[in-house]
Write a protein that holds these residues in place. Structure first.
Motif, PDB file in Angstrom:
ATOM      1  N   TRP A  18      31.289  36.722  35.232  1.00 14.81           N
ATOM      2  CA  TRP A  18      30.973  36.080  33.961  1.00 14.81           C
ATOM      3  C   TRP A  18      29.546  36.396  33.532  1.00 14.81           C
ATOM      4  O   TRP A  18      29.263  36.587  32.334  1.00 14.81           O
ATOM      5  CB  TRP A  18      31.173  34.563  34.070  1.00 14.81           C
ATOM      6  N   LYS A  19      28.633  36.463  34.500  1.00 11.85           N
ATOM      7  CA  LYS A  19      27.240  36.775  34.191  1.00 11.85           C
ATOM      8  C   LYS A  19      27.096  38.176  33.612  1.00 11.85           C
ATOM      9  O   LYS A  19      26.208  38.426  32.780  1.00 11.85           O
ATOM     10  CB  LYS A  19      26.387  36.628  35.456  1.00 11.85           C
ATOM     11  N   HIS A  20      27.954  39.084  34.034  1.00 14.35           N
ATOM     12  CA  HIS A  20      27.939  40.457  33.512  1.00 14.35           C
ATOM     13  C   HIS A  20      28.788  40.603  32.245  1.00 14.35           C
ATOM     14  O   HIS A  20      28.986  41.715  31.769  1.00 14.35           O
ATOM     15  CB  HIS A  20      28.450  41.431  34.578  1.00 14.35           C
ATOM     16  N   GLY A  21      29.287  39.501  31.733  1.00 18.08           N
ATOM     17  CA  GLY A  21      30.086  39.552  30.512  1.00 18.08           C
ATOM     18  C   GLY A  21      31.506  40.019  30.729  1.00 18.08           C
ATOM     19  O   GLY A  21      32.132  40.543  29.799  1.00 18.08           O
ATOM     20  N   ILE A  22      32.035  39.842  31.942  1.00 23.36           N
ATOM     21  CA  ILE A  22      33.373  40.309  32.286  1.00 23.36           C
ATOM     22  C   ILE A  22      34.234  39.100  32.651  1.00 23.36           C
ATOM     23  O   ILE A  22      33.825  38.243  33.434  1.00 23.36           O
ATOM     24  CB  ILE A  22      33.327  41.294  33.473  1.00 23.36           C
ATOM     25  N   LYS A  23      35.422  39.023  32.081  1.00 29.02           N
ATOM     26  CA  LYS A  23      36.339  37.933  32.393  1.00 29.02           C
ATOM     27  C   LYS A  23      37.081  38.251  33.686  1.00 29.02           C
ATOM     28  O   LYS A  23      37.793  39.252  33.769  1.00 29.02           O
ATOM     29  CB  LYS A  23      37.341  37.737  31.256  1.00 29.02           C
ATOM     30  N   PRO A  24      36.954  37.429  34.735  1.00 27.08           N
ATOM     31  CA  PRO A  24      37.677  37.694  35.981  1.00 27.08           C
ATOM     32  C   PRO A  24      39.125  37.227  35.898  1.00 27.08           C
ATOM     33  O   PRO A  24      39.409  36.115  35.459  1.00 27.08           O
ATOM     34  CB  PRO A  24      36.887  36.890  37.012  1.00 27.08           C
ATOM     35  N   VAL A  25      40.041  38.093  36.319  1.00 33.63           N
ATOM     36  CA  VAL A  25      41.455  37.739  36.441  1.00 33.63           C
ATOM     37  C   VAL A  25      41.824  38.044  37.886  1.00 33.63           C
ATOM     38  O   VAL A  25      42.245  39.150  38.223  1.00 33.63           O
ATOM     39  CB  VAL A  25      42.327  38.523  35.457  1.00 33.63           C
ATOM     40  N   ILE A  26      41.620  37.054  38.750  1.00 32.90           N
ATOM     41  CA  ILE A  26      41.731  37.241  40.197  1.00 32.90           C
ATOM     42  C   ILE A  26      42.805  36.302  40.737  1.00 32.90           C
ATOM     43  O   ILE A  26      42.849  35.119  40.376  1.00 32.90           O
ATOM     44  CB  ILE A  26      40.382  36.960  40.894  1.00 32.90           C
ATOM     45  N   ALA A  27      43.665  36.833  41.595  1.00 31.72           N
ATOM     46  CA  ALA A  27      44.713  36.019  42.206  1.00 31.72           C
ATOM     47  C   ALA A  27      44.095  34.964  43.124  1.00 31.72           C
ATOM     48  O   ALA A  27      43.073  35.206  43.771  1.00 31.72           O
ATOM     49  CB  ALA A  27      45.677  36.908  42.990  1.00 31.72           C
ATOM     50  N   ARG A  28      44.709  33.798  43.164  1.00 25.50           N
ATOM     51  CA  ARG A  28      44.213  32.693  43.973  1.00 25.50           C
ATOM     52  C   ARG A  28      44.815  32.754  45.380  1.00 25.50           C
ATOM     53  O   ARG A  28      46.014  32.974  45.547  1.00 25.50           O
ATOM     54  CB  ARG A  28      44.589  31.362  43.327  1.00 25.50           C
ATOM     55  N   ARG A  29      43.964  32.552  46.379  1.00 29.15           N
ATOM     56  CA  ARG A  29      44.456  32.482  47.752  1.00 29.15           C
ATOM     57  C   ARG A  29      45.261  31.202  47.949  1.00 29.15           C
ATOM     58  O   ARG A  29      44.885  30.139  47.471  1.00 29.15           O
ATOM     59  CB  ARG A  29      43.284  32.513  48.729  1.00 29.15           C
ATOM     60  N   GLY A  30      46.353  31.334  48.651  1.00 31.44           N
ATOM     61  CA  GLY A  30      47.215  30.191  48.902  1.00 31.44           C
ATOM     62  C   GLY A  30      48.249  29.952  47.827  1.00 31.44           C
ATOM     63  O   GLY A  30      49.193  29.192  48.045  1.00 31.44           O
ATOM     64  N   ALA A  31      48.074  30.588  46.682  1.00 32.22           N
ATOM     65  CA  ALA A  31      49.058  30.421  45.612  1.00 32.22           C
ATOM     66  C   ALA A  31      50.284  31.268  45.926  1.00 32.22           C
ATOM     67  O   ALA A  31      50.182  32.332  46.536  1.00 32.22           O
ATOM     68  CB  ALA A  31      48.457  30.836  44.268  1.00 32.22           C
ATOM     69  N   PRO A  32      51.467  30.822  45.549  1.00 28.70           N
ATOM     70  CA  PRO A  32      52.687  31.602  45.833  1.00 28.70           C
ATOM     71  C   PRO A  32      52.675  32.916  45.074  1.00 28.70           C
ATOM     72  O   PRO A  32      52.087  33.040  43.993  1.00 28.70           O
ATOM     73  CB  PRO A  32      53.814  30.676  45.362  1.00 28.70           C
ATOM     74  N   HIS A  33      53.328  33.900  45.654  1.00 33.20           N
ATOM     75  CA  HIS A  33      53.425  35.193  45.000  1.00 33.20           C
ATOM     76  C   HIS A  33      54.365  35.100  43.799  1.00 33.20           C
ATOM     77  O   HIS A  33      55.150  34.165  43.663  1.00 33.20           O
ATOM     78  CB  HIS A  33      53.928  36.245  45.988  1.00 33.20           C
ATOM     79  N   GLY A  34      54.276  36.096  42.945  1.00 39.50           N
ATOM     80  CA  GLY A  34      55.111  36.100  41.751  1.00 39.50           C
ATOM     81  C   GLY A  34      54.372  35.685  40.494  1.00 39.50           C
ATOM     82  O   GLY A  34      54.994  35.303  39.509  1.00 39.50           O
ATOM     83  N   SER A  35      53.039  35.751  40.540  1.00 40.08           N
ATOM     84  CA  SER A  35      52.257  35.369  39.358  1.00 40.08           C
ATOM     85  C   SER A  35      52.350  36.404  38.248  1.00 40.08           C
ATOM     86  O   SER A  35      51.997  36.108  37.105  1.00 40.08           O
ATOM     87  CB  SER A  35      50.795  35.163  39.747  1.00 40.08           C
ATOM     88  N   GLY A  36      52.798  37.618  38.571  1.00 38.71           N
ATOM     89  CA  GLY A  36      52.872  38.670  37.566  1.00 38.71           C
ATOM     90  C   GLY A  36      51.635  39.530  37.492  1.00 38.71           C
ATOM     91  O   GLY A  36      51.611  40.510  36.738  1.00 38.71           O
ATOM     92  N   LEU A  37      50.601  39.193  38.288  1.00 37.41           N
ATOM     93  CA  LEU A  37      49.367  39.979  38.243  1.00 37.41           C
ATOM     94  C   LEU A  37      49.585  41.391  38.779  1.00 37.41           C
ATOM     95  O   LEU A  37      48.893  42.319  38.379  1.00 37.41           O
ATOM     96  CB  LEU A  37      48.275  39.275  39.051  1.00 37.41           C
ATOM     97  N   GLY A  38      50.566  41.560  39.656  1.00 38.10           N
ATOM     98  CA  GLY A  38      50.839  42.885  40.202  1.00 38.10           C
ATOM     99  C   GLY A  38      51.274  43.882  39.151  1.00 38.10           C
ATOM    100  O   GLY A  38      51.058  45.090  39.311  1.00 38.10           O
TER     101      GLY A  38
END
Length: 269
Positions: free
Chosen positions: A199-219
């Motif tokens: 965020w400090k570099h002006g970039i929006k992070p889209v990072i998978a959460r640890r412990g969250a179930p797979h299938g978020s669609g980020l892949g």
């Protein structure tokens, strides 16, 4: 053979970036210097075939592997490879084949048989000597920056250094781009500190959460970096790290980036 390994469209971009040959110190002609294009063909041959430098077929290439290794050393020290990569990135952006709105980042471990600087115990290979390639690509699978580290380095440690390694890319109206708007990453980058830095570099992070179930669609978005890693592994010399010197291994990585960009550029026309 030289034309197959170093085609005209590659050589015409490489030649202006190479340092001038050293001046002769004696009047006698001595041994004729091997042409730079022939020496580059030897480098590309090793990059593709995974052979030792001493096993480069001199009769086929036109020079010995030792000569090619020395040119690789000299051209790496002169900074030719990152400038070549920037040339191709500029041409891709000019042709409309490069976009930096959403990029993906990841790391890939490899073995390092001969050790050397920047090598550490691999976390996925029973602590054997290993290295890791960190890569960031655009949505079109174009490699923007790559860096090798030790096999024991966490991916998140190279997050900001890899972003800083992206060269400013002109080619369109406005300022040259060197930062993506969004960055996609897997659970290995799931730290609050990394999000704050992005965020400090002006970039929006889209990072998978640890412990969250797979299938978020980020892949479906992140797969582009895995595809580019597969392109890298087509260069057999990069599947295993043989160079003890980290700068020479970095030079081969950047040369592979340029060749991948050239392939994409050919499809643009």
């Amino acid at each position: 053979m030289t034309d197959d390994l170093v085609p005209d469209d590659l050589w015409e971009r490489v030649e202006p970036l190479l340092p001038a040959p050293p001046a002769r110190r004696h009047r006698s002609p001595g041994r004729v210097r091997t042409p730079d294009r022939v020496a580059l063909a030897g480098i590309v041959y090793v990059l593709r075939k995974e052979v030792a430098w001493r096993d480069v077929p001199a009769m086929l290439i036109g020079c010995s592997g030792v000569t090619s290794w020395r040119r690789l050393r000299d051209w790496t020290q002169a900074g030719a490879w990152p400038r070549l990569h920037q040339v191709f990135l500029t041409e891709l952006r000019t042709a409309g084949k490069m976009e930096m709105d959403g990029c993906a980042i990841d790391g890939s471990p490899i073995r390092a048989l001969k050790g050397g600087r920047g090598v550490g115990p691999s976390l996925v290979d029973r602590a054997r000597p290993g290295s890791k390639h960190h890569l960031i690509v655009d949505p079109a699978r174009t490699p923007l920056a790559v860096s090798p580290t030790g096999g024991n380095r966490h991916d998140v440690t190279e997050l900001i250094p890899l972003l800083d390694a992206i060269p400013p890319v002109p080619g369109l109206r406005g300022r040259p781009r060197s930062r993506p708007k969004r960055l996609f990453a897997d659970r290995g980058y799931d730290f609050d500190k990394s999000r704050r830095l992005l965020w400090k570099h002006g970039i929006k992070p889209v990072i998978a959460r640890r412990g969250a179930p797979h299938g978020s669609g980020l892949g479906r978005t992140r797969w582009v970096v895995e595809r580019t890693f597969a392109w890298f592994h087509q260069f057999k010399r990069l599947r295993i790290r043989y160079e003890r010197r980290a700068d020479l291994h970095q030079g081969l990585l950047e040369l592979a980036c340029s060749i991948i960009c050239l392939r994409r550029l050919r499809k643009a026309f």
